[in-house]
Motif scaffolding. Structure first.
Motif, PDB file in Angstrom:
ATOM      1  N   ARG A  20      -9.678  -0.519   3.587  1.00 31.79           N
ATOM      2  CA  ARG A  20     -10.051  -1.458   4.650  1.00 31.79           C
ATOM      3  C   ARG A  20     -10.854  -2.635   4.102  1.00 31.79           C
ATOM      4  N   GLU A  21     -11.686  -2.362   3.077  1.00 28.72           N
ATOM      5  CA  GLU A  21     -12.432  -3.445   2.443  1.00 28.72           C
ATOM      6  C   GLU A  21     -11.489  -4.425   1.747  1.00 28.72           C
ATOM      7  N   VAL A  22     -10.434  -3.915   1.141  1.00 29.26           N
ATOM      8  CA  VAL A  22      -9.432  -4.776   0.500  1.00 29.26           C
ATOM      9  C   VAL A  22      -8.800  -5.701   1.531  1.00 29.26           C
ATOM     10  N   ALA A  23      -8.392  -5.130   2.662  1.00 28.37           N
ATOM     11  CA  ALA A  23      -7.760  -5.931   3.714  1.00 28.37           C
ATOM     12  C   ALA A  23      -8.722  -6.972   4.272  1.00 28.37           C
ATOM     13  N   ALA A  24     -10.010  -6.641   4.307  1.00 21.69           N
ATOM     14  CA  ALA A  24     -11.008  -7.548   4.879  1.00 21.69           C
ATOM     15  C   ALA A  24     -11.432  -8.652   3.917  1.00 21.69           C
ATOM     16  N   GLN A  25     -11.475  -8.342   2.613  1.00 18.77           N
ATOM     17  CA  GLN A  25     -12.062  -9.279   1.656  1.00 18.77           C
ATOM     18  C   GLN A  25     -11.039 -10.142   0.909  1.00 18.77           C
ATOM     19  N   PHE A  26      -9.782  -9.742   0.908  1.00 17.63           N
ATOM     20  CA  PHE A  26      -8.802 -10.488   0.119  1.00 17.63           C
ATOM     21  C   PHE A  26      -7.729 -11.089   1.014  1.00 17.63           C
ATOM     22  N   GLU A  27      -7.183 -12.201   0.570  1.00 13.64           N
ATOM     23  CA  GLU A  27      -6.187 -12.923   1.365  1.00 13.64           C
ATOM     24  C   GLU A  27      -4.790 -12.332   1.218  1.00 13.64           C
ATOM     25  N   LYS A  28      -4.443 -11.869   0.006  1.00 16.44           N
ATOM     26  CA  LYS A  28      -3.075 -11.418  -0.223  1.00 16.44           C
ATOM     27  C   LYS A  28      -3.055 -10.224  -1.181  1.00 16.44           C
ATOM     28  N   PRO A  29      -3.387  -9.043  -0.683  1.00 16.52           N
ATOM     29  CA  PRO A  29      -3.341  -7.852  -1.532  1.00 16.52           C
ATOM     30  C   PRO A  29      -1.945  -7.255  -1.618  1.00 16.52           C
ATOM     31  N   VAL A  30      -1.758  -6.360  -2.583  1.00 20.79           N
ATOM     32  CA  VAL A  30      -0.491  -5.656  -2.771  1.00 20.79           C
ATOM     33  C   VAL A  30      -0.816  -4.267  -3.305  1.00 20.79           C
ATOM     34  N   LEU A  31       0.037  -3.298  -3.016  1.00 17.92           N
ATOM     35  CA  LEU A  31      -0.148  -1.940  -3.519  1.00 17.92           C
ATOM     36  C   LEU A  31       0.877  -1.689  -4.613  1.00 17.92           C
ATOM     37  N   LEU A  32       0.400  -1.384  -5.817  1.00 18.34           N
ATOM     38  CA  LEU A  32       1.287  -1.107  -6.940  1.00 18.34           C
ATOM     39  C   LEU A  32       1.867   0.293  -6.767  1.00 18.34           C
ATOM     40  N   PHE A  33       3.191   0.378  -6.739  1.00 20.49           N
ATOM     41  CA  PHE A  33       3.848   1.641  -6.405  1.00 20.49           C
ATOM     42  C   PHE A  33       4.850   2.019  -7.487  1.00 20.49           C
ATOM     43  N   SER A  34       4.724   3.254  -7.987  1.00 18.09           N
ATOM     44  CA  SER A  34       5.623   3.726  -9.043  1.00 18.09           C
ATOM     45  C   SER A  34       6.545   4.841  -8.575  1.00 18.09           C
ATOM     46  N   GLY A  35       6.247   5.414  -7.417  1.00 20.41           N
ATOM     47  CA  GLY A  35       7.001   6.578  -6.965  1.00 20.41           C
ATOM     48  C   GLY A  35       6.394   7.876  -7.462  1.00 20.41           C
ATOM     49  N   GLY A  36       5.255   7.773  -8.164  1.00 19.55           N
ATOM     50  CA  GLY A  36       4.551   8.951  -8.650  1.00 19.55           C
ATOM     51  C   GLY A  36       3.576   9.476  -7.613  1.00 19.55           C
ATOM     52  N   LYS A  37       2.993  10.642  -7.885  1.00 21.12           N
ATOM     53  CA  LYS A  37       2.144  11.328  -6.911  1.00 21.12           C
ATOM     54  C   LYS A  37       0.915  10.509  -6.520  1.00 21.12           C
ATOM     55  N   ASP A  38       0.339   9.767  -7.474  1.00 25.14           N
ATOM     56  CA  ASP A  38      -0.867   8.998  -7.168  1.00 25.14           C
ATOM     57  C   ASP A  38      -0.564   7.828  -6.242  1.00 25.14           C
ATOM     58  N   SER A  39       0.525   7.105  -6.503  1.00 27.61           N
ATOM     59  CA  SER A  39       0.852   5.982  -5.635  1.00 27.61           C
ATOM     60  C   SER A  39       1.372   6.462  -4.285  1.00 27.61           C
ATOM     61  N   PRO A  58       2.372  -5.452   1.152  1.00 27.16           N
ATOM     62  CA  PRO A  58       3.609  -4.879   0.611  1.00 27.16           C
ATOM     63  C   PRO A  58       3.342  -3.936  -0.546  1.00 27.16           C
ATOM     64  N   LEU A  59       4.393  -3.237  -0.964  1.00 25.86           N
ATOM     65  CA  LEU A  59       4.370  -2.422  -2.171  1.00 25.86           C
ATOM     66  C   LEU A  59       5.092  -3.192  -3.274  1.00 25.86           C
ATOM     67  N   LEU A  60       4.581  -3.082  -4.490  1.00 23.21           N
ATOM     68  CA  LEU A  60       5.198  -3.743  -5.638  1.00 23.21           C
ATOM     69  C   LEU A  60       5.504  -2.702  -6.705  1.00 23.21           C
ATOM     70  N   HIS A  61       6.776  -2.605  -7.073  1.00 19.20           N
ATOM     71  CA  HIS A  61       7.170  -1.698  -8.152  1.00 19.20           C
ATOM     72  C   HIS A  61       7.659  -2.509  -9.341  1.00 19.20           C
ATOM     73  N   ILE A  62       7.029  -2.289 -10.487  1.00 25.07           N
ATOM     74  CA  ILE A  62       7.492  -2.881 -11.734  1.00 25.07           C
ATOM     75  C   ILE A  62       8.434  -1.869 -12.365  1.00 25.07           C
ATOM     76  N   ASP A  63       9.720  -2.127 -12.248  1.00 21.57           N
ATOM     77  CA  ASP A  63      10.774  -1.183 -12.632  1.00 21.57           C
ATOM     78  C   ASP A  63      11.183  -1.431 -14.082  1.00 21.57           C
ATOM     79  N   THR A  64      10.975  -0.428 -14.933  1.00 18.99           N
ATOM     80  CA  THR A  64      11.347  -0.578 -16.348  1.00 18.99           C
ATOM     81  C   THR A  64      12.852  -0.495 -16.542  1.00 18.99           C
ATOM     82  N   GLY A  65      13.558   0.040 -15.538  1.00 22.02           N
ATOM     83  CA  GLY A  65      14.980   0.304 -15.707  1.00 22.02           C
ATOM     84  C   GLY A  65      15.227   1.641 -16.362  1.00 22.02           C
TER      85      GLY A  65
END
Length: 301
Positions: A20-39, A58-65
């Protein structure tokens, strides 16, 4: 006997507060998502933090292929089911554009190449905060991170120049060009994550559970032989064993462990009895003593 979930509830409350602090304090956040248990845990926390409204970033996935197919299938299905916006940027594009060079040989991996693709994506969308699932118990460089970890205008991290974090006061003030990496589950352990997954009955990719898989052994580690990504010598024998993956990264640097844990409760028992860190099955952390810290300084997750 009823399980004591007070610690998990406390960690959940802290993580939701951070979201909630992220949503309140930043203009354009993103969640880094890998498909792993932590994300995946981060997604559940974000859904809870803003319910009944939608997750406001949004969610952002950096896909290595070179991701495990089970992970990609799960990623797409989860985003569709929850109505989440998913942005995917590909390491292959960075290779094709000549920004990074593909490694070759016995220990070739695209894992380190992700940094360039990530920094380009943050610049492309002008994200000022990137939420990640790193935890302090994973690796000593990650233990140095603050929950709000400031990166300079080149996306780099200076471990000697970090802000103090007093109590629960999170300072999101940044200069033009800077951005922040945010780690809501920084204070969690691997066992905490699995206990939360069990408590919340969260679905995760099948690769985390024990299954029969064609593998081969190298350097005391168990590698998947079910793809053409992981380099294998002709004399390295393929065998079929019951294994699972404790951490899910690029196939070329993520080894399996022998296991018979076919359910979340069995995984929790296994982790509770384990004396080896989950990062012990990641070859990318073994390239040098300070491998992770060097990558983080360059802009890694």
């Amino acid at each position: 006997m009823k399980k004591d979930t007070s610690n998990i509830n406390s960690l959940e409350n802290e993580a939701i507060y951070i979201m909630r602090e992220v949503a309140a304090q930043f203009e354009k956040p993103v969640l880094l998502f890998s498909g792993g248990k932590d994300s995946i845990t981060l997604v559940r926390l974000a859904v809870k933090a803003f319910y009944p409204a939608k997750v406001p970033f949004p969610l952002l996935h950096i896909d290595t292929g070179h991701n495990f197919p089970e992970t990609i299938e799960f990623r797409d299905r989860l985003c569709k089911e929850l109505g989440l916006e998913l942005i995917v940027r590909n390491v292959q594009d960075s290779i094709d554009e000549g920004k990074v060079k593909e490694e070759s040989g016995r220990y070739a991996s695209r894992n380190m190449l992700q940094t360039t693709t990530l920094l380009d994506a943050l610049e492309e969308f002008k994200f000022d905060a990137a939420i990640g699932g790193a935890r302090r118990d994973e690796e000593k460089a990650r233990a140095k991170e603050r929950i709000f970890s400031v990166r300079d205008d080149f996306g780099q991290w200076d471990e000697k120049n970090q802000r103090p974090e007093l109590f629960d006061m999170l300072n999101g003030s940044i200069n033009h060009g800077q951005n922040v990496r945010v780690f809501p589950i920084s204070n969690w352990t691997e066992l905490d994550v699995w206990s939360y997954i069990e408590k919340e009955n969260i679905e995760i990719p099948s690769i985390y559970f024990a299954h029969k898989r064609k593998v081969f052994l190298r350097d005391g580690m168990i590698w998947s032989a079910e793809d053409d990504v992981v380099y294998r010598d002709e004399n390295e024998e393929v065998i079929e064993k019951m294994v699972r993956f404790r951490t899910v990264g690029d196939m070329s640097c993520t080894a399996a462990v022998y296991s018979d844990a076919v359910s979340i409760s069995k995984v929790v028992e296994e982790i509770r009895d384990s004396t080896i860190s989950e990062r012990g099955a990641r070859i990318d952390d073994k390239r040098s003593e300070g491998a992770m810290e060097k990558r983080k300084q360059q802009g890694y997750f």
